[in-house]
Design a protein around this motif. Structure first.
Motif: not given
Length: 217
Positions: A110, A112, A136, A139-141, A143-144
């Motif tokens: 990422s 980030n 993109d 997915s948030n899935e 990353l979380s």
């Protein structure tokens, strides 16, 4: 897996140069790191990642295709799909669960700012390196629930890299450090034989005939 005797039989059918190359490459293969692509629809990108995995000695590649199932671009992969083990998944969470069962920590890539810089990443634990699309990302899935996030330091105006470029940079850095370390990163003897058998099986167009020949010898 095939018997040691059958492996030896197949190896003797290779040219000395080909046999030496197989033995040289297998000694540099690792499962300490594995690479996972998530819903990368551009086939040339996935194929280029597979090629980078072969170049840097990563044996297992995981491809998650939740949205669309596509065929790996053989031309772009340039035959690399013959030499790496391709694992296909249709669900990110199930893939993560399987990787954790196999002892891998989940590492998301990422841009980030809170992510760990690539050069600071601790390579001691077996790690599954997740890569998403340039547009993109992951997915948030993923990353979380990832155990850690890593990023490639960038100092230009552009804030993202093509996935295949990212994969090559990450793998060059991490595998270079891995091979200089005291970590036991090599394949086990069992895994070496299993992988070598797959290479041999894909090397002979008349493989079924060779099986019969061996059984009747």
């Amino acid at each position: 897996m095939a018997s040691i005797e059958f492996l030896a039989f197949l190896e003797e059918l290779l040219t000395p140069e080909r046999k030496a190359l197989f033995n040289k490459v297998i000694e540099q293969r690792t499962n300490h790191f594995t690479v996972v692509t998530e819903d990368v629809y551009q086939l040339h990108n996935t194929s280029a990642v597979i090629r980078s995995c072969d170049v840097f000695g990563i044996q297992n590649v995981h491809v998650i295709e939740e949205q669309k199932v596509k065929k790996i671009d053989r031309e772009i992969a340039m035959g690399a799909q013959k030499w790496v083990t391709l694992n296909r998944h249709d669900d990110s969470l199930k893939c993560i669960s399987k990787l954790r069962e196999d002892g891998y920590q989940i590492i998301a890539t990422s841009p980030n700012a809170e992510a760990i810089e690539l050069s600071d990443f601790d390579i001691t634990k077996p790690s599954a390196l997740f890569l998403g699309t340039e547009k993109d990302g992951l997915s948030n899935e993923v990353l979380s629930i990832a155990d850690q996030c890593i990023r490639i330091p960038m100092v230009g105006f552009t804030e993202s890299l093509n996935i295949s470029v990212s994969a090559a940079i990450i793998l060059q850095e991490l595998t270079s450090r891995l091979r200089k370390s005291k970590i036991s990163w090599e394949l086990s003897d069992y895994d070496k034989n299993e992988v070598k058998f797959e290479w041999l099986r894909k090397s002979f167009k008349n493989f079924d005939h060779l099986v019969t020949r061996f059984e009747n010898s």
